[in-house]
Design an enzyme around this catalytic site. Structure first.
Site, PDB file in Angstrom:
ATOM      1  N   ASP A 216       0.832  -1.194   0.000  1.00  0.00           N
ATOM      2  CA  ASP A 216       0.000   0.000   0.000  1.00  0.00           C
ATOM      3  C   ASP A 216       0.876   1.256   0.000  1.00  0.00           C
ATOM      4  O   ASP A 216       1.889   1.331   0.696  1.00  0.00           O
ATOM      5  CB  ASP A 216      -0.879  -0.014   1.259  1.00  0.00           C
ATOM      6  CG  ASP A 216      -1.863   1.125   1.306  1.00  0.00           C
ATOM      7  OD1 ASP A 216      -2.726   1.198   0.414  1.00  0.00           O
ATOM      8  OD2 ASP A 216      -1.772   1.941   2.246  1.00  0.00           O
ATOM      9  N   GLU A 275       1.489  -0.654  -5.146  1.00  0.00           N
ATOM     10  CA  GLU A 275       0.482   0.369  -5.393  1.00  0.00           C
ATOM     11  C   GLU A 275       1.255   1.689  -5.441  1.00  0.00           C
ATOM     12  O   GLU A 275       1.538   2.297  -4.410  1.00  0.00           O
ATOM     13  CB  GLU A 275      -0.572   0.420  -4.287  1.00  0.00           C
ATOM     14  CG  GLU A 275      -1.662   1.442  -4.609  1.00  0.00           C
ATOM     15  CD  GLU A 275      -2.255   2.129  -3.390  1.00  0.00           C
ATOM     16  OE1 GLU A 275      -3.390   2.634  -3.504  1.00  0.00           O
ATOM     17  OE2 GLU A 275      -1.602   2.202  -2.338  1.00  0.00           O
TER      18      GLU A 275
END
Length: 550
Positions: A216, A275
């Site tokens: 993330d 990401e």
């Protein structure tokens, strides 16, 4: 080098080398997938019960959004303990059983890792608050004195992605940095303890047998020295368009090279997926150089309109950017942070990836199905977000009182409508939560959900679920489809994309009217009924993608 032999073993079905290069990976948002204990919230037990469905669907791997111990200020992306399961989702034993059962079914498991920030309830941050200014624990985050005569102003002008200042002042007068919600303080990745801790966290989950990590905010870990002001009046509009002092700093790559070395200690081809929101696909490619990550999400593709020229441009740029580093391109249309593509394509272009209107539902679904076939025909790996195989739209009329997205409660920033793509998915035609669980669902489901359920669509010719199942089966069986890194564009009328791969042709009509083309081969699959003529031509209906064997 120490060789770790984690149990259970990774599945042996499918590609034996570089499985991620052509894998179809299914994102499970745990709280909205399946509820195993009837409390209205999805959990690991519920996911385990639905693993056979995912195997039958035909995906290769499952990516699980966070299930760690968390106060849930941002749906689990505020982690209090990276080695514990939040009780709302189950236990470590449940996680271990999930990995084992997935492997037995030939599915790999990728877990979400959140290294940019922790929860403000994390032990480190709580100790930093208790011990006050000068505490060594404060050095693991970004604590700073404020500006102004009495330190009453934030240390710099950075804004939170969720809106408002990126700084919060604590009782002793210091400020701490949080690029997201105040409950999500950013780690200081210049501190060696932070780096050591996350290498240890990687090993903890690798030892359990997970096959990789989706990282993330992979672009956010390193901040520019001195945390300089930006000076822009609308920083949020610059995100993704320019290198910011808190995003996409070159220093992140040293971190991922060290992580790659950890994964190389383990058998079974474990992977790292970034990401990474970057200004260009070329900057994205930096994350997947041979000694760093294996994949990076292609957000440029996700944000592309249903337009032949735009799509071709992004596809070409993506393949060209990945070619020098030898990494596969990845393709994605929906996830837990953006409007589902069945709703995005139902609205006029240019409205962004967070919408509040349902749009033309029939048009959106037709385009979404066509876009999916186009995506699955491209070389590289593809991601599927739970429920898109059912053709689910965003739920755009959720009452304000049930919303939980933290950005919804901020004055500015993201639109705050991510809850619409997170409504629990329907499994059965009837029932209080359409088979999600016996205790209802944490977000209300529309009354129309039953008609879109797995039960309603299974075995129904032409349903979106059966289209996905057929597409994933053909993708596995058709030589050259999915694998490789190249395609050849073919001549086609305006508004039509046509490209060839080994033994295969894909044609996609992105216009709102039928278009005639020469029949390129034997039809394999289409999202709408297609009729060929005796003259050797075929009329592609509006918003239709067709796969051909040649």
């Amino acid at each position: 080098m120490t060789q770790h032999l984690a149990a259970p073993a990774a599945p042996t079905t499918g590609t034996d080398s570089g499985w991620w290069r052509e894998a179809v990976i299914y994102q499970v948002y745990p709280r909205s997938f399946a509820d195993g204990n009837g409390d209205g919230m999805g959990d690991l037990q519920g996911i385990r019960s639905r693993l056979p469905y995912l195997r039958e669907l035909g995906v290769d791997a499952v990516w699980l959004s966070p299930f760690y111990a968390s106060p849930q200020a941002d749906a689990g992306y505020d982690v209090a303990d990276y080695r514990a399961i939040d009780p709302m989702f189950g236990t470590l034993l449940d996680a271990d059983a999930l990995v084992r059962e997935a492997h037995e079914l030939g599915l790999r498991i990728i877990v979400d890792l959140v290294p940019n920030h922790s929860s403000d309830q994390h032990e480190w941050f709580q100790r930093a608050l208790r011990e006050g200014p000068g505490s060594p624990l404060r050095e693991r985050y970004h604590f700073r004195p404020g500006k102004g005569a009495n330190g009453e102003l934030p240390p710099n002008d950075w804004e939170s992605i969720f809106g408002g200042p990126a700084w919060t002042r604590v009782e002793d007068g210091e400020w701490y940095l949080h690029l997201f919600a105040p409950e999500q303080p950013d780690f200081n990745w210049d501190h060696p303890a932070v780096r050591d801790e996350f290498r240890s966290i990687l090993r903890f989950w690798l030892d359990m047998g997970v096959d990789g990590f989706r990282v993330d905010v992979a672009h956010g870990l390193v901040k520019a020295p001195g945390l300089p002001d930006i000076g822009a009046h609308d920083q949020l509009k610059l995100l993704g368009n320019d290198v910011m002092p808190f995003f996409d700093q070159d220093g992140v790559h040293e971190i991922y090279r060290s992580w790659r070395a950890v994964l190389e200690e383990y058998d079974g081809e474990r992977v790292l997926v970034a990401e990474a929101w970057t200004p260009t696909v070329e900057r994205t490619a930096d994350y997947v150089r041979p000694d760093e990550m294996h994949q990076a999400f292609n957000f440029q593709y996700l944000g592309t309109h249903w337009d032949a020229a735009e799509l071709r441009s992004v596809i070409d740029a993506s393949l060209a950017a990945m070619r020098p580093v030898g990494a596969p391109a990845t393709w994605v249309l929906s996830n837990h942070d953006v409007t589902r593509h069945a709703t995005r394509f139902a609205n006029p272009p240019g409205l962004g990836t967070q919408l509040r209107e349902p749009g033309d539902r029939e048009l959106g679904l037709r385009r979404a199905r066509a876009a999916t076939l186009l995506m699955l025909a491209l070389p590289g790996s593809a991601y599927v977000y739970q429920g898109e195989e059912l053709g689910l739209p965003d739920v755009t009329d959720l009452p304000d009182e049930v919303r939980q997205d933290p950005s919804f409660f901020r004055a500015t920033g993201q639109d705050g409508f991510r809850d619409g793509c997170r409504v629990p998915i329907p499994w059965t035609v009837g029932g209080a939560s359409y088979g999600f669980g016996s205790g209802g669902s944490w977000l209300p489901q529309p009354a129309t959900w039953g008609a879109l359920s797995v039960e309603a669509q299974t075995g129904v010719a032409g349903s979106t679920l059966e289209l996905y199942r057929s597409a994933l089966r053909v993708r596995r069986e058709q030589p050259g489809l999915g694998a490789g890194e190249e395609l050849q564009w073919l001549d086609a009328p305006e508004g039509v994309l046509a490209f060839g791969r080994e033994g295969f042709v894909c044609t996609a009509n992105t216009t709102g009217a039928p278009v005639s083309i020469d029949v390129p081969g034997r039809m394999l699959l289409a999202n709408e009924p297609v009729r060929t003529s005796v003259t050797g031509t075929v009329e592609l209906p509006a918003d239709t993608t067709v796969w051909w064997a040649v």
